[in-house]
Design a protein around this motif. Structure first.
Motif, PDB file in Angstrom:
ATOM      1  N   THR A  22      49.119 -31.254  19.094  1.00 49.34           N
ATOM      2  CA  THR A  22      50.283 -30.612  19.686  1.00 49.34           C
ATOM      3  C   THR A  22      50.426 -29.132  19.384  1.00 49.34           C
ATOM      4  O   THR A  22      51.379 -28.519  19.822  1.00 49.34           O
ATOM      5  N   ALA A  34      54.658 -31.418  23.401  1.00 47.18           N
ATOM      6  CA  ALA A  34      55.315 -32.609  22.857  1.00 47.18           C
ATOM      7  C   ALA A  34      54.312 -33.745  22.697  1.00 47.18           C
ATOM      8  O   ALA A  34      53.436 -33.936  23.537  1.00 47.18           O
ATOM      9  N   ALA A 102      62.947 -33.342  26.170  1.00 45.14           N
ATOM     10  CA  ALA A 102      62.793 -33.930  24.845  1.00 45.14           C
ATOM     11  C   ALA A 102      62.000 -35.224  24.939  1.00 45.14           C
ATOM     12  O   ALA A 102      62.049 -35.917  25.953  1.00 45.14           O
ATOM     13  N   ALA A 119      60.773 -34.476  19.631  1.00 49.12           N
ATOM     14  CA  ALA A 119      60.427 -33.075  19.862  1.00 49.12           C
ATOM     15  C   ALA A 119      61.217 -32.648  21.091  1.00 49.12           C
ATOM     16  O   ALA A 119      61.204 -33.338  22.104  1.00 49.12           O
ATOM     17  N   ARG A 121      62.977 -29.175  23.497  1.00 43.22           N
ATOM     18  CA  ARG A 121      63.201 -27.755  23.789  1.00 43.22           C
ATOM     19  C   ARG A 121      64.709 -27.579  23.956  1.00 43.22           C
ATOM     20  O   ARG A 121      65.287 -28.030  24.934  1.00 43.22           O
ATOM     21  N   PHE A 131      58.485 -26.821  21.224  1.00 43.80           N
ATOM     22  CA  PHE A 131      59.330 -27.985  20.976  1.00 43.80           C
ATOM     23  C   PHE A 131      59.705 -27.997  19.491  1.00 43.80           C
ATOM     24  O   PHE A 131      58.828 -27.895  18.629  1.00 43.80           O
ATOM     25  N   LEU A 133      60.843 -29.974  16.210  1.00 42.48           N
ATOM     26  CA  LEU A 133      60.698 -31.329  15.691  1.00 42.48           C
ATOM     27  C   LEU A 133      61.934 -31.723  14.894  1.00 42.48           C
ATOM     28  O   LEU A 133      62.492 -30.906  14.162  1.00 42.48           O
TER      29      LEU A 133
END
Length: 161
Positions: A22, A34, A102, A119, A121, A131, A133
């Motif tokens: 990722t 993600a 997400a 994850a 945005r 993203f 976490l």
């Protein structure tokens, strides 16, 4: 204390797992892409948090408090503590209609507890940015309502001096 340690451990494992595929950078709380989505199927304690995630993704947040017990508690990453459905609905109604990109990439359940790793945005000013976490710890009551939801986000590293 134990819940916090469990959630922190799971977040660290998730970061390590997500790293290779990722674009995760050590010390960062973000990934470029993600991880693949996971399912909460067969994990009853995770059902309300999976619905919570669906509403975040679709912008159907105005009645988010309906997922919570009457005396439910939501601990927001900024430290704010929301108590009761009305307070939770008021908080999420400000976000109604805002869709968040997400992905829930892991669900871990034991009894009435669920940890969801995600994850997302969250920055509307940077919709194609990385993203962030996070891990959400959820305690569910006997009626399948969220009794407590705590969102843990790994802090951003301090800028280099």
């Amino acid at each position: 204390m134990i819940r916090s340690a469990i959630a922190t451990t799971i977040l660290v494992v998730a970061l390590s797992t997500a790293a290779s595929a990722t674009g995760w950078r050590p010390g960062a709380n973000t990934v470029d892409t993600a991880p693949p989505a996971a399912s909460a199927a067969g994990k009853p304690a995770c059902a309300p948090v999976a619905e919570y995630m669906r509403r975040v993704q679709t912008g159907e947040t105005a009645k988010m408090g309906d997922l919570f017990a009457e005396d439910g508690v939501f601990l927001v990453p900024n430290g704010q503590v929301l108590k009761g459905r009305d307070a939770i609905n008021a908080f999420f109604s400000r976000m109604a209609g805002h869709k968040t990109e997400a992905v829930a990439f892991n669900y871990v359940a034991e009894g009435s507890q669920c940890v969801m790793e995600m994850a997302g945005r969250h920055d509307p000013k940077n919709p194609t940015g990385p993203f962030t976490l996070s891990s959400d710890f959820v305690l569910v009551d006997g009626n399948g309502k969220i009794k407590q939801l705590i969102v843990y986000i790994l802090p951003n590293p301090a800028p280099a001096k």
